[in-house]
Motif scaffolding. Sequence first.
Motif, short mmCIF file in Angstrom:
data_model
loop_
_atom_site.label_atom_id
_atom_site.label_comp_id
_atom_site.label_asym_id
_atom_site.label_seq_id
_atom_site.Cartn_x
_atom_site.Cartn_y
_atom_site.Cartn_z
N THR A 107 -12.35 -92.78 -34.25
CA THR A 107 -11.31 -93.21 -33.33
C THR A 107 -11.39 -94.73 -33.17
OG1 THR A 107 -11.45 -91.12 -32.14
CG2 THR A 107 -10.40 -92.95 -30.98
N VAL A 108 -10.25 -95.39 -33.16
CA VAL A 108 -10.21 -96.85 -33.00
C VAL A 108 -10.64 -97.20 -31.57
CG1 VAL A 108 -8.79 -98.92 -33.05
CG2 VAL A 108 -8.41 -97.09 -34.73
N ARG A 109 -11.71 -97.94 -31.45
CA ARG A 109 -12.29 -98.31 -30.16
C ARG A 109 -11.63 -99.59 -29.63
NH1 ARG A 109 -18.51 -97.36 -32.28
NH2 ARG A 109 -18.03 -95.31 -33.18
N TYR A 167 -6.50 -109.92 -31.04
CA TYR A 167 -5.48 -110.61 -30.25
C TYR A 167 -4.06 -110.28 -30.68
CZ TYR A 167 -6.56 -113.43 -34.33
OH TYR A 167 -6.83 -113.83 -35.61
N ASN A 168 -3.88 -109.62 -31.82
CA ASN A 168 -2.56 -109.18 -32.26
C ASN A 168 -2.23 -107.76 -31.79
OD1 ASN A 168 -1.86 -111.54 -33.73
ND2 ASN A 168 -3.27 -110.90 -35.34
N GLY A 169 -3.19 -107.13 -31.10
CA GLY A 169 -2.95 -105.81 -30.54
C GLY A 169 -3.20 -104.66 -31.49
N HIS A 170 -3.88 -104.92 -32.61
CA HIS A 170 -4.21 -103.84 -33.54
C HIS A 170 -5.61 -104.03 -34.08
CE1 HIS A 170 -3.33 -106.57 -36.88
NE2 HIS A 170 -2.19 -106.84 -36.29
N MET A 171 -6.10 -103.02 -34.78
CA MET A 171 -7.45 -103.04 -35.30
C MET A 171 -7.65 -104.26 -36.21
SD MET A 171 -9.71 -99.90 -36.83
CE MET A 171 -9.09 -99.72 -38.48
N GLY A 196 -7.21 -96.40 -29.93
CA GLY A 196 -7.12 -94.97 -29.65
C GLY A 196 -6.62 -94.14 -30.81
N ALA A 197 -6.14 -94.77 -31.87
CA ALA A 197 -5.65 -94.00 -33.02
C ALA A 197 -6.79 -93.20 -33.63
CB ALA A 197 -5.05 -94.94 -34.07
N GLN A 198 -6.47 -92.00 -34.05
CA GLN A 198 -7.43 -91.14 -34.73
C GLN A 198 -7.32 -91.41 -36.23
OE1 GLN A 198 -9.54 -88.84 -33.00
NE2 GLN A 198 -8.79 -90.17 -31.38
N LEU A 199 -8.47 -91.68 -36.86
CA LEU A 199 -8.50 -92.00 -38.27
C LEU A 199 -9.23 -90.92 -39.06
CD1 LEU A 199 -9.66 -95.72 -37.91
CD2 LEU A 199 -7.30 -94.87 -38.10
N ALA A 200 -8.77 -90.69 -40.26
CA ALA A 200 -9.46 -89.82 -41.20
C ALA A 200 -9.62 -90.59 -42.50
CB ALA A 200 -8.66 -88.54 -41.44
N VAL A 201 -10.81 -90.53 -43.09
CA VAL A 201 -11.08 -91.23 -44.34
C VAL A 201 -11.45 -90.21 -45.40
CG1 VAL A 201 -12.49 -92.96 -45.51
CG2 VAL A 201 -11.85 -93.30 -43.12
N GLN A 202 -10.71 -90.24 -46.51
CA GLN A 202 -11.01 -89.40 -47.66
C GLN A 202 -11.78 -90.23 -48.67
OE1 GLN A 202 -10.20 -85.91 -48.48
NE2 GLN A 202 -11.86 -86.54 -49.82
N THR A 203 -12.95 -89.75 -49.05
CA THR A 203 -13.80 -90.43 -50.01
C THR A 203 -13.70 -89.75 -51.36
OG1 THR A 203 -15.34 -91.08 -48.28
CG2 THR A 203 -16.21 -91.06 -50.52
N ARG A 243 -19.07 -95.80 -58.47
CA ARG A 243 -17.75 -96.34 -58.15
C ARG A 243 -17.06 -95.35 -57.23
NH1 ARG A 243 -13.07 -96.94 -62.35
NH2 ARG A 243 -11.55 -98.11 -61.13
N LEU A 244 -16.59 -95.86 -56.08
CA LEU A 244 -16.04 -95.02 -55.02
C LEU A 244 -14.71 -95.57 -54.54
CD1 LEU A 244 -19.14 -95.22 -52.65
CD2 LEU A 244 -18.84 -93.58 -54.52
N THR A 245 -13.95 -94.71 -53.91
CA THR A 245 -12.79 -95.16 -53.14
C THR A 245 -12.80 -94.44 -51.79
OG1 THR A 245 -11.28 -93.42 -53.92
CG2 THR A 245 -11.35 -95.47 -55.20
N HIS A 246 -12.17 -95.10 -50.83
CA HIS A 246 -11.90 -94.49 -49.54
C HIS A 246 -10.42 -94.74 -49.25
CE1 HIS A 246 -16.18 -94.09 -48.67
NE2 HIS A 246 -16.35 -95.39 -48.68
N GLU A 247 -9.76 -93.73 -48.70
CA GLU A 247 -8.39 -93.86 -48.23
C GLU A 247 -8.37 -93.49 -46.76
OE1 GLU A 247 -5.53 -92.67 -51.88
OE2 GLU A 247 -6.91 -91.09 -51.25
N MET A 248 -7.85 -94.39 -45.93
CA MET A 248 -7.80 -94.18 -44.48
C MET A 248 -6.40 -93.71 -44.10
SD MET A 248 -8.58 -96.98 -41.46
CE MET A 248 -10.18 -97.39 -42.16
N TYR A 249 -6.36 -92.66 -43.29
CA TYR A 249 -5.10 -92.08 -42.83
C TYR A 249 -5.10 -91.99 -41.31
CZ TYR A 249 -4.53 -90.50 -47.64
OH TYR A 249 -4.40 -90.47 -49.00
N LEU A 250 -3.91 -91.99 -40.72
CA LEU A 250 -3.77 -91.69 -39.30
C LEU A 250 -3.71 -90.18 -39.13
CD1 LEU A 250 -1.11 -94.26 -38.04
CD2 LEU A 250 -3.54 -94.17 -37.47
N VAL A 251 -4.42 -89.67 -38.16
CA VAL A 251 -4.39 -88.25 -37.84
C VAL A 251 -3.29 -88.06 -36.79
CG1 VAL A 251 -5.69 -86.32 -36.86
CG2 VAL A 251 -6.85 -88.00 -38.31
#
Length: 161
Positions: A12-14, A20-24, A74-81, A92-100
């Motif tokens: 969860t985004v803390r 200062y721009n209002g986002h993560m 407060g956004a809920q995040l999910a990361v697929q590895t 070699r890896l990737t991660h993709e971040m999504y909003l839940v």
Amino acid sequence: MSRPRLPLFLETVRPEWVDYNGHMSEAFYVLVFGFATDTLMERTGMDAAYRKDTGCSMYTVESHVCYLQDVPVGAQLAVQTRVLGAVGKKARLTHEMYLVPDDPAAEPEPGAGPIATIELLALHVDQQAGRATPFPDAVLERLTALKEEAPSWVGRSITAL
């Protein structure tokens, strides 16, 4: 036959991650991706006990991050590895971040893609020797068992102006 996939890493985004721009802030996208890498390490046998017993760990030596969407507090995040490959001392890896979605039972919007991505090159490092060393066979087998095809965005570079 399909390959096993790693479970999603959830976070969860803390409030302290919001700038200062209002986002993560950009650093915290990377922090969340780092937590997802830690989870991969734990699931493939490179947990705290492994690091203590062997003196080895996995270090990220190169990465390419794409920030695709602003994320509010407060956004809920999910990361697929995804493990794209592992050989010798390299992974070699990737991660993709999504909003839940607010409603976990809700389906994602059609075409809803990742909000951020990262491609990583990591090395298995002997911390005492201060150099890379091959993965133990058991760890390499676990990483290899998770190998997936690369998503379409992998391998892109920053374009010139």
